[in-house]
Design an enzyme around this catalytic site. Structure first.
Site, PDB file in Angstrom:
ATOM      1  N   GLY A  90       0.824  -1.210   0.000  1.00  0.00           N
ATOM      2  CA  GLY A  90       0.000   0.000   0.000  1.00  0.00           C
ATOM      3  C   GLY A  90       0.854   1.254   0.000  1.00  0.00           C
ATOM      4  CB  SER A  91       0.251   4.564   1.518  1.00  0.00           C
ATOM      5  OG  SER A  91      -1.033   4.718   0.960  1.00  0.00           O
ATOM      6  CB  ALA A  92       4.496   1.376   3.307  1.00  0.00           C
ATOM      7  CG  PHE A  93       5.778  -0.067  -2.909  1.00  0.00           C
ATOM      8  CD1 PHE A  93       6.617  -0.994  -2.322  1.00  0.00           C
ATOM      9  CD2 PHE A  93       5.859   0.116  -4.279  1.00  0.00           C
ATOM     10  CE1 PHE A  93       7.516  -1.731  -3.090  1.00  0.00           C
ATOM     11  CE2 PHE A  93       6.754  -0.614  -5.053  1.00  0.00           C
ATOM     12  CZ  PHE A  93       7.580  -1.538  -4.455  1.00  0.00           C
ATOM     13  CE  LYS A  94       0.348   6.582  -1.834  1.00  0.00           C
ATOM     14  NZ  LYS A  94      -0.690   7.085  -0.935  1.00  0.00           N
TER      15      LYS A  94
END
Lengths: 116, 595
Positions: B303-307
């Site tokens: 999820g957003s951690a991959f941004k």
């Protein structure tokens, strides 16, 4: 000459009382007896030494086994105690005692000063 | 004359009688001699037969009566944490075994064994009649019980000394340590990974014994004990991590959780925890789910951690700067016929704000600037899709498709951490590369393997894999990720007195039945490092399917904070803001002025 020579060293066929060599022959006989006794004693000593040595080895074997067993038991006991210490030092257990029995709490921010 | 002749005749008679006697004596002597010779011949023949023809057989019989092959106990090596605290210890225990086919009277044997071992005789009898060729009657018996069984001198029954594994801290580091089977072989975790080093080599030695089976002599055996294993794990940090993870999973009503703490520069794993967990002393009672090392063996959509990864690529390629502004389209963007929304409406955001507020629209636009090929290079460069090569069994490489397999939606999905599955360990390793200035390092758990004589057999040292981003990019990204904690979605991760950086993630799980993203099931995560300037700890917290507190920022971030705060305290790292020191200094100066 030859028979005289043999007779001089042995007492075969000679009258001891009349023998001029009587003291010498007796000496030789005593020497023979002594020699036989010494030889017999030596053989006996060797046999006894062998038996004694065997008994000692067996006795020491028992002793070594006993001590080895005792050593193994002590090492085992030491390991068991180390295991017990490790169990007692479990942080979960320590925290339960600290919080539950002693009423301790975690220090708040500012209550801990790190000395460097 | 007559008298003379009479005398003569008498002499003759006497001579005849004497000759007859001598003849008789000679005959007797001859018979005796022959008998003795015959007896001696028979005895000599028998001796020859015993000494020559039956020599080997008789030596074997004699050895069987006075000698016995006994095993020497091959102790399994101890596992220690980085500070030398025991996490797994082996002790010698006896096992009582029976070869039922050799037991002459099973009823009597079971009664005798029952008395010696304090076990029900019926149970022993059942085992004797089970039709097996070899059965253990009792494992982990005491040495007294083993001696009692030996003294029974029953045919087909004996004892065997074995090493038994104990885990004194019970559940602590269970997934790391793994466990061993009944025969002392490693089955899971480090016990399996380093089994060749930990397992001692079992040897058999000859023991001379007397008629009562008491040992007299024993061959000296080169006792081949297993080597000891020193881990990079810190027992205290491990305990803190497990405690906080358990609290988070329980508090949020989640299915499970994982957390890892790592030194971002060296790759040393300081703690690795999963919840639910199990007690390796009783591993057979635990479910397969509880025993699974999900931090290493399972993958999830980040999820957003991959941004942080798309941001790293764009910064490194100089396609964006922190202050570059992006149109957030009011919180929704259509890509490949699918509308992707933000968790709140944004109009215009800088790149730093895109990261801080975790804007999906902004991240997709950053991803589009980076492009498929470059983005894939950075994803691979950070180690996704490959094994980290941690020294633990069962690691997953995750799931990632090649750019040629991507759909029109894939680039956008990957920019917000979808269409990719990573392991918690991979995510933490990637974040560590950002923390340490751009180097991807191999994580490891075993620090050294030490033989019984103290000789170091093997030592694991920090191993840089590759440089992924430049030091400048890493520093810039670290400052942007600091903004996530100070101003963005990860405020709950802020550790008082330390600058903290990280990224929240809340990803929807795919419903297995429908193959679509679930509305209710999410994975909440936070991955970050602390302190920002000189990072000491990189931490990831994953909470799977929390029922309440469903955002990464609301459940994983506070768990990160608690783990980081307590661990830094344990590592004696002083906070930047030192109010008590300041106060103490002021008091000292005031006292000086008064004097």
């Amino acid at each position: 000459m030859r028979s005289y020579s043999i007779a001089a060293w042995t007492s075969v066929g000679r009258d001891r009382a009349s023998s001029l060599l009587k003291p010498r022959v007796d000496q030789i006989r005593r020497f023979d007896l002594l020699q036989s006794l010494i030889l017999g004693g030596a053989v006996l000593a060797v046999v006894l030494f062998y038996v004694w040595q065997h008994i000692q080895v067996v006795r020491l074997g028992y002793q070594v086994e006993y001590l080895a067993g005792e050593r193994a038991a002590l090492i085992q006991q030491q390991k068991e105690l180390r295991l017990e210490v490790a169990r007692l030092m479990s942080l979960r257990r320590v925290e339960e005692i600290a919080r539950g029995q002693l009423g301790l709490t975690s220090p708040k921010a500012g209550q801990v000063i790190v000395l460097e | 004359m007559q008298r003379r002749s009479g005398e003569k005749s008498s002499d003759k008679g006497a001579t005849t009688s004497g000759a007859a006697k001598r003849s008789l004596l000679r005959r007797r002597v001859i018979i005796l001699f022959c008998s003795l010779t015959a007896a001696l011949t028979v005895i000599s023949g028998q001796l020859f037969s015993l000494q020559v023809f039956r020599y080997s057989e008789l030596v074997r019989v004699a050895d069987g009566q006075t000698s016995r092959r006994v095993p020497s106990v091959a102790r399994r090596g101890t596992i220690y944490d980085r500070n030398g605290r025991e996490l797994a210890i082996s002790l010698a225990t006896s096992s009582i075994f029976v070869r039922p086919s050799q037991v002459e009277n099973p009823e009597r044997a079971s009664q005798a064994l029952s008395a010696a071992l304090k076990l029900p005789a019926e149970k022993i009898l059942d085992r004797l009649r089970a039709g097996k060729s070899f059965v253990y009657i009792k494992r982990a018996a005491s040495s007294e019980e083993a001696e009692a069984v030996e003294r029974l001198m029953l045919k087909g029954i004996g004892s065997d000394v074995q090493s038994k594994r104990f885990y004194p801290k019970a559940q602590q580091a269970a997934h790391l340590l793994g466990f061993v089977g009944a025969d002392d072989q490693g089955l899971e975790g480090l016990e399996l990974q380093y089994d060749a080093y930990l397992a001692g080599k079992r040897q058999w030695v000859m023991r001379q014994q007397d008629a009562k089976r008491r040992p007299i002599f024993r061959e000296e055996a080169d006792e081949a004990h297993g080597a000891d294993l020193y881990l990079t794990i810190d027992e205290v940090i491990q305990y803190i991590t497990e405690r906080e993870l358990e609290a988070a999973v329980t508090h949020s009503g989640a299915l499970s959780g994982s957390a890892i703490v790592m030194d971002p520069f060296t790759g040393e794993i300081l703690a690795l925890a999963n919840y639910p967990t199990f007690d390796p002393n009783l591993y057979s009672e635990a479910s397969a789910f509880a025993r699974r090392n999900r931090a290493v063996a399972d993958y999830y959509e980040p999820g957003s951690a991959f941004k942080a990864i798309v941001g790293a690529g764009a910064l490194e390629e100089r396609l964006v700067r922190p202050e570059d502004r992006f149109n957030a389209e009011g919180g929704a963007i259509e890509v490949g016929g699918v509308t992707i929304r933000d968790h709140e409406r944004f109009e215009t955001l800088t790149f730093a704000e895109v990261m801080a507020h975790s804007s999906n629209v902004g991240a997709i636009k950053v991803g589009q600037r980076l492009g498929k090929s470059h983005y894939y290079d950075y994803i691979s460069g950070f180690g996704f899709g490959n094994l980290t090569k941690i020294d633990l069994p069962g690691e997953t490489p995750g799931l990632i498709r090649r750019p040629k397999e991507w759909s029109a939606l894939s680039l956008a999905s990957l920019s917000i951490g979808q269409e990719i599955s990573v392991s918690p360990l991979q995510m933490l390793t990637a974040m560590s590369a950002i923390a340490n200035g751009g180097n991807l390092v191999r994580p490891y758990v075993a620090k050294s393997i030490v033989a019984e004589d103290g000789k170091v057999i093997r030592e694991n040292v920090p191993m840089p894999v590759r440089r992924v981003i430049s030091e400048d990019t890493a520093r810039t990204l670290a400052n942007i990720l600091k903004g996530v904690v100070t101003d963005g979605t990860g405020k709950a991760a802020a550790v008082e007195g330390f600058e903290t950086a990280g990224k929240t993630g809340t990803s929807q799980k795919v419903e297995r039945s429908t193959g679509r993203y679930s509305r209710n099931k999410v994975v909440a995560s936070f991955v970050g490092f602390v302190p920002v300037e000189h990072p000491q700890l990189a931490i990831i917290v994953i909470i799977d399917e929390p029922a309440t507190l469903r955002w990464g920022g609301s459940i994983a971030a506070p768990t990160f904070r608690e783990i980081a705060r307590e661990s830094l305290k344990h590592l004696r790292k002083s906070p930047v803001v030192q109010e008590p020191f300041r106060l103490a200094e002021e008091v000292r100066h005031a006292a000086f002025r008064l004097n």
